[in-house]
Design a protein around this motif. Structure first.
Motif, PDB file in Angstrom:
ATOM      1  N   GLY A  67      22.170   6.427 -10.910  1.00  0.00           N
ATOM      2  CA  GLY A  67      22.431   7.064  -9.625  1.00  0.00           C
ATOM      3  C   GLY A  67      23.880   7.506  -9.534  1.00  0.00           C
ATOM      4  O   GLY A  67      24.709   7.134 -10.380  1.00  0.00           O
ATOM      5  N   ARG A  68      24.180   8.291  -8.543  1.00  0.00           N
ATOM      6  CA  ARG A  68      25.561   8.711  -8.290  1.00  0.00           C
ATOM      7  C   ARG A  68      26.481   7.497  -8.197  1.00  0.00           C
ATOM      8  O   ARG A  68      26.132   6.503  -7.581  1.00  0.00           O
ATOM      9  N   GLU A  69      27.641   7.607  -8.819  1.00  0.00           N
ATOM     10  CA  GLU A  69      28.710   6.600  -8.759  1.00  0.00           C
ATOM     11  C   GLU A  69      28.392   5.309  -9.514  1.00  0.00           C
ATOM     12  O   GLU A  69      29.151   4.352  -9.412  1.00  0.00           O
ATOM     13  N   PHE A  70      27.268   5.264 -10.250  1.00  0.00           N
ATOM     14  CA  PHE A  70      27.075   4.146 -11.181  1.00  0.00           C
ATOM     15  C   PHE A  70      28.242   4.161 -12.181  1.00  0.00           C
ATOM     16  O   PHE A  70      28.760   5.216 -12.544  1.00  0.00           O
ATOM     17  N   VAL A  71      28.652   2.967 -12.594  1.00  0.00           N
ATOM     18  CA  VAL A  71      29.701   2.860 -13.602  1.00  0.00           C
ATOM     19  C   VAL A  71      29.028   2.573 -14.937  1.00  0.00           C
ATOM     20  O   VAL A  71      28.293   1.590 -15.063  1.00  0.00           O
ATOM     21  N   ILE A  72      29.239   3.447 -15.904  1.00  0.00           N
ATOM     22  CA  ILE A  72      28.544   3.284 -17.184  1.00  0.00           C
ATOM     23  C   ILE A  72      29.503   3.416 -18.361  1.00  0.00           C
ATOM     24  O   ILE A  72      30.615   3.944 -18.238  1.00  0.00           O
ATOM     25  N   GLN A  73      29.044   2.896 -19.478  1.00  0.00           N
ATOM     26  CA  GLN A  73      29.739   3.059 -20.741  1.00  0.00           C
ATOM     27  C   GLN A  73      28.732   3.677 -21.713  1.00  0.00           C
ATOM     28  O   GLN A  73      27.575   3.254 -21.742  1.00  0.00           O
ATOM     29  N   VAL A  74      29.161   4.682 -22.454  1.00  0.00           N
ATOM     30  CA  VAL A  74      28.250   5.292 -23.429  1.00  0.00           C
ATOM     31  C   VAL A  74      28.927   5.394 -24.789  1.00  0.00           C
ATOM     32  O   VAL A  74      30.139   5.541 -24.892  1.00  0.00           O
ATOM     33  N   LEU A  96      26.217  13.634 -27.159  1.00  0.00           N
ATOM     34  CA  LEU A  96      24.834  13.217 -27.385  1.00  0.00           C
ATOM     35  C   LEU A  96      24.841  11.693 -27.447  1.00  0.00           C
ATOM     36  O   LEU A  96      25.396  11.089 -28.377  1.00  0.00           O
ATOM     37  N   VAL A  97      24.254  11.084 -26.400  1.00  0.00           N
ATOM     38  CA  VAL A  97      24.433   9.647 -26.205  1.00  0.00           C
ATOM     39  C   VAL A  97      23.469   8.840 -27.078  1.00  0.00           C
ATOM     40  O   VAL A  97      22.283   9.147 -27.147  1.00  0.00           O
ATOM     41  N   SER A  98      24.002   7.812 -27.745  1.00  0.00           N
ATOM     42  CA  SER A  98      23.148   6.916 -28.520  1.00  0.00           C
ATOM     43  C   SER A  98      23.022   5.544 -27.870  1.00  0.00           C
ATOM     44  O   SER A  98      22.017   4.865 -28.026  1.00  0.00           O
ATOM     45  N   GLU A  99      24.052   5.115 -27.149  1.00  0.00           N
ATOM     46  CA  GLU A  99      24.000   3.814 -26.472  1.00  0.00           C
ATOM     47  C   GLU A  99      24.468   3.974 -25.037  1.00  0.00           C
ATOM     48  O   GLU A  99      25.411   4.719 -24.772  1.00  0.00           O
ATOM     49  N   LEU A 100      23.830   3.246 -24.139  1.00  0.00           N
ATOM     50  CA  LEU A 100      24.182   3.332 -22.722  1.00  0.00           C
ATOM     51  C   LEU A 100      24.238   1.926 -22.143  1.00  0.00           C
ATOM     52  O   LEU A 100      23.300   1.142 -22.303  1.00  0.00           O
ATOM     53  N   THR A 101      25.358   1.603 -21.485  1.00  0.00           N
ATOM     54  CA  THR A 101      25.477   0.317 -20.791  1.00  0.00           C
ATOM     55  C   THR A 101      25.816   0.591 -19.334  1.00  0.00           C
ATOM     56  O   THR A 101      26.749   1.352 -19.052  1.00  0.00           O
ATOM     57  N   ILE A 102      25.047  -0.007 -18.438  1.00  0.00           N
ATOM     58  CA  ILE A 102      25.398   0.116 -17.016  1.00  0.00           C
ATOM     59  C   ILE A 102      26.375  -1.009 -16.694  1.00  0.00           C
ATOM     60  O   ILE A 102      26.020  -2.181 -16.723  1.00  0.00           O
ATOM     61  N   LEU A 103      27.635  -0.651 -16.424  1.00  0.00           N
ATOM     62  CA  LEU A 103      28.665  -1.658 -16.152  1.00  0.00           C
ATOM     63  C   LEU A 103      28.596  -2.134 -14.711  1.00  0.00           C
ATOM     64  O   LEU A 103      28.956  -3.263 -14.405  1.00  0.00           O
ATOM     65  N   ASN A 104      28.170  -1.271 -13.828  1.00  0.00           N
ATOM     66  CA  ASN A 104      28.010  -1.652 -12.432  1.00  0.00           C
ATOM     67  C   ASN A 104      27.135  -0.609 -11.743  1.00  0.00           C
ATOM     68  O   ASN A 104      27.270   0.586 -12.015  1.00  0.00           O
ATOM     69  N   VAL A 105      26.281  -1.069 -10.864  1.00  0.00           N
ATOM     70  CA  VAL A 105      25.481  -0.126 -10.087  1.00  0.00           C
ATOM     71  C   VAL A 105      26.278   0.253  -8.833  1.00  0.00           C
ATOM     72  O   VAL A 105      27.333  -0.312  -8.558  1.00  0.00           O
ATOM     73  N   ALA A 106      25.773   1.242  -8.113  1.00  0.00           N
ATOM     74  CA  ALA A 106      26.466   1.666  -6.894  1.00  0.00           C
ATOM     75  C   ALA A 106      25.458   2.012  -5.819  1.00  0.00           C
ATOM     76  O   ALA A 106      24.438   2.649  -6.089  1.00  0.00           O
ATOM     77  N   LEU A 107      25.756   1.589  -4.597  1.00  0.00           N
ATOM     78  CA  LEU A 107      25.008   2.080  -3.458  1.00  0.00           C
ATOM     79  C   LEU A 107      25.313   3.566  -3.299  1.00  0.00           C
ATOM     80  O   LEU A 107      26.339   4.044  -3.781  1.00  0.00           O
ATOM     81  N   THR A 108      24.441   4.275  -2.616  1.00  0.00           N
ATOM     82  CA  THR A 108      24.719   5.684  -2.349  1.00  0.00           C
ATOM     83  C   THR A 108      25.980   5.769  -1.485  1.00  0.00           C
ATOM     84  O   THR A 108      26.051   5.138  -0.432  1.00  0.00           O
TER      85      THR A 108
END
Lengths: 581, 581
Positions: A67-74, A96-108
């Protein structure tokens, strides 16, 4: 480290490189078989691509949940974009992403994190940490840092020493209200937060520091007018063994340096005008000289011609609005309505159109002939095609009204271009100004400003006419800095306190330490202070300071984000030896 | 300008130049036919000469009246000195004065304005503006400026952005006492002055500023121990998307840069030791490692040998004082008296002299033979010629005592050379420490510090054993900086507040804004803060911070120069909606 590069770093030269990025999801577009994500950090935006054919299924599925404003590492590979975006530093490539980590989710988020946001002032202040993610605010803070660094570098290179003066000082009833701080260790006593480090910088001059500056917070507990803050930042400066001329040169140099380094603009030597000239010519001690429309005083050419409004007025004064002879009746009426609004308070406005054919058509043709009106044009500097606007009444009030009109016309004509910079000095300010309310004179600058030696004799007879060695730097209609040569001997300082209505005891209790210091070999000295918030906003081409302050307060002095001020507990009050009323 | 040159600028290359100087009379020598005056300003001293033959009589007579600290301006010619002073930049020349103007007279200063002054602490503080004229204080302030400029330059070059956080914030009962500021516009409510910008810098990370720093004043209303100030300055820093390793590297880099640029000293990579190791090896979490004398734990080799003092002790621990086997009985008794003072509180001290011939002579020879004592030497690292000093008792208390003894011995041996710099990192601090008084755990660093993920499970069972991603930078026995990786999600932060004894309501009321912020996409982040006052003092080779602060307060939190805090008037109290108790 969560990343190998930031989101503004990658370009075509990195194609085929394996990279790790981290940041916020600006937006994502899910086309079913392909997902694009704009990944944002402070440095830029990089496009990520998840491709149902080339991306691992688990990663692809996870990408759908972003979602918008999620904090991710790729992690991924830099590849060339099919449709390049020439407006982005990273527009030639995508990851071209091979790995995805969600570091933090975000409320809208409660408003969109984009240059043009749908968030109102209040909600942006409550979630200031989200507002700061937006480019206009983020870039303003980065810009402020750049300006502050250049100021420090310039002054430091000139041997100025930044000295930190204390924040817990002494309350002085003079001037604006102090914020005070009850002392726990000294029962019944209070510190005050500084309105400026004025006396301390003077003591540093007595102490031989020679050239001082400080970028420093100052505090005034005043009712907040629009675009004022209870805590604000000054570039505070002082020099010893100098005359006014030296100070003007140093700080004109600083301002030219900033314009050049920050804006790439070279400006000529600053014009210098006196306070009297500024008031007569612009109705204002901080004139905007990006445009002309200087005042022309019409008493001589417009009075005693049977027009009683002018004949009974102390001052008749006009400006020539360039190219406005073509204004329609409606446009002119609109201006007349504008000056008659209570905020301006004019009772009416006379106008004269200087047509391109050389004739003049005025709203008072029955009293004035062409020869009269050509004299008006001469006095106001009007040329064919211009519109002469005239106000009349008590001198000071009328000048103030015409000054407002001049600014309004300039705004309507687009003459206040924020990317044009017209600095000047206004000098020879009055030492004192009469305060109707208290029925006595107040220091116009502050009680430490020295009178011009040649005017000292006037203190007894016409205090309002005494001029000070005081000066303001004005930029685009804003006072961005002001200062003075100070008094540096005890006798003159005592005399000044006397004229300002201090008893000897009051003067000693509040400023005895300064007068004591003057007895131990005080050098001649003077200085100035710039308002950093305003200076940065103007250099940044903005009207308001609020976006150049990370965590501003609202007009009630509240920080709505942290909800301060707030109640404190009884134990704390007890320890501070105070109670609530 | 009152001068053509400053008092440190002229040398032989200027001979025969006409110059104008201004400054203070440092001293004058009147030989009847000749008067020499040392003229001083921030930049140096220049010798003036008034000669009854070559100087105008009126000028010569006026020169006779000059007292110490008079402020004067002179015009004259640079001439070669007869007796040159190689220790002064201006020692080759003097000024033959032709014109003299007294700019200000001076009372006799209450103490001498020289490097070694006769003024006591109190009088120097009252006349701080005179104290600042002295080289030791003036140079300390100039040095501080230089350090601050280098810090800003280094961090700015690494893309750190200096952001000003607010001074009028919210009071939080956690930790040290806040200074509070009653709000006039919000009746019954108070701002607090920040103890640090901790939550704001974390919000800047949530706001995507990525790398933040600020040189900023902080405030703590604590009872002042020696060499503490109620207002102090921090170099406050925070970074996003980093792990502990990244932060250590950046700020180790900053410190190495300062040592190199400011002191010309290159240091190796900083040693890193854990908190547990530091406590075991130095009895202290901020060890001075300019010298050795690491602790040797003697329980195994010294217990169960009939010496009941050791046998009943939780810990027997010693150090080897290098080269001290030659100490006389009197010197050793002096050390024993020293550890028995109430401030240290040891009940006694055992010693063993490791003679140069390889034998060991101890104060407990009746319980231990040579073989035993050689084991002591092995454990403490003693070499022939060293003196082994041993304390015993409860583990923590004994370590603290031995740590103090270690420092004392090092001082006596001259091993604490202020021009040697031995920085290190202490890592893996405990997350919590038990507070006997309140009977509960407190955050050792602050409530925003993240536990090590692998230790989180211990929170329920052995909270005191949970380690934090927290670290201190230590320099010459002083903690000069400390920080941590922060919590960046709401759930963990809530958990932490729970373990620290906050109710849910308290946590929300005080830090709700931060936990809210964590819900909108907070990145992993961490940082640290340096104490600038202490850092500058240590780099300057001084033990005390006071001369590196322009206007310090005394131990009662008073500024004795301006006499603050002070009473304020009833009208002010009224407006602030408070009264005195």
């Amino acid at each position: 480290m969560y990343r190998s590069h930031n989101c503004g770093a990658l370009n075509a030269s990195h194609i085929a490189t394996e990279v790790t990025l981290a940041g916020w999801v600006q937006k994502s577009r899910d086309k079913g078989f392909m997902i694009w994500v704009d990944l944002r950090d402070r440095y830029g935006i990089t496009q990520l691509i998840f491709d149902s054919e080339r991306t691992d299924t688990a990663v692809f599925e996870m990408a759908k949940t972003l979602g918008r404003e999620f904090v991710i590492q790729v992690k991924g590979t830099v590849i060339e974009r099919e449709s390049k975006n020439k407006n982005m530093a990273t527009g030639d490539i995508e990851i071209l992403v091979s790995e995805l980590t969600i570091l933090n989710v975000a409320l809208t988020p409660p408003f969109t994190i984009e240059d043009e946001t749908d968030g109102g002032e209040d909600i942006r202040m409550k979630y200031r940490y989200l507002d700061i993610r937006r480019n206009p605010v983020k870039n303003s803070l980065l810009f402020r840092h750049k300006v502050a660094m250049e100021v420090r570098k310039y002054l430091s290179d000139l041997d100025f020493c930044e000295v930190e003066t204390p924040y817990l000082i002494k309350s002085t009833p003079e001037g604006a209200r102090d914020f005070v701080v009850p002392s726990r260790m000294n029962e019944g006593q209070f510190y005050a937060l500084p309105q400026s480090p004025q006396t301390f910088k003077q003591l540093l001059m007595v102490g031989g520091m020679d050239k001082y500056f400080q970028i420093v917070k100052c505090f005034r507990d005043e009712d907040l007018r629009a675009d004022r803050q209870p805590e604000f930042t000054q570039i505070d400066c002082e020099m010893a063994f100098v005359e006014q001329e030296d100070i003007l040169n140093v700080f004109e140099g600083l301002t030219r340096h900033l314009l050049k380094e920050i804006k790439g603009i070279e400006v000529d030597k600053f014009p210098r005008i006196t306070y009297d000239y500024a008031m007569k010519t612009y109705g204002n001690d901080k004139p905007d000289i990006r445009f002309g429309m200087e005042f022309g005083e019409l008493n001589e050419v417009a009075q005693h011609k049977e027009f009683s409004v002018f004949n009974t007025a102390e001052l008749v004064v006009g400006i020539a609005a360039p190219g406005c002879a073509s204004y329609t009746r409606k446009e002119i009426d609109n201006l007349i309505d504008w000056v008659k609004r209570p905020q301006i308070g004019a009772s009416g406005m006379v106008y004269a159109k200087y047509e391109l054919d050389g004739t003049i058509k005025s709203s008072v043709d029955k009293f004035y002939d062409q020869e009269d009106l050509l004299n008006w044009a001469k006095v106001t500097g009007a040329k064919p095609g211009d519109l002469i606007l005239v106000l009349s009444g008590p001198a000071h009030k009328t000048r103030t009204q015409l000054s407002a009109l001049r600014m309004e016309v300039a705004t309507r004509l687009g003459l206040r271009n924020p990317e044009v910079f017209a600095p000047l000095w206004v000098v020879d300010f009055p030492l004192l100004e009469f305060d109707e309310e208290s029925g006595r004179y107040h220091a116009m600058h502050h009680p430490f400003t020295s009178p011009k030696p040649e005017d000292i004799a006037l203190l007894e007879t016409e205090p309002g006419k005494v001029r000070a060695n005081a000066y303001d730097m004005v930029l685009n209609g804003n006072e961005i800095g002001g200062g003075s040569i100070r008094i540096h001997d005890k006798a003159t300082q005592q005399l000044m306190f006397k004229y300002l209505g201090f008893t000897e005891e009051e003067a000693k209790a509040q400023f005895g330490f300064l007068m004591d210091a003057f007895q131990f070999g005080a050098p001649p000295h003077g200085g100035l202070a710039f308002g950093l918030d305003r200076l940065v906003a103007i250099l940044g081409g903005q009207e308001t300071i609020r976006d150049f302050i990370a965590f501003p307060k609202n007009n009630s002095g509240r920080d709505v984000m942290i909800d301060a001020p707030s109640v404190i507990d009884d134990k704390q009050l007890e320890e501070l030896h105070i109670r609530l009323k």
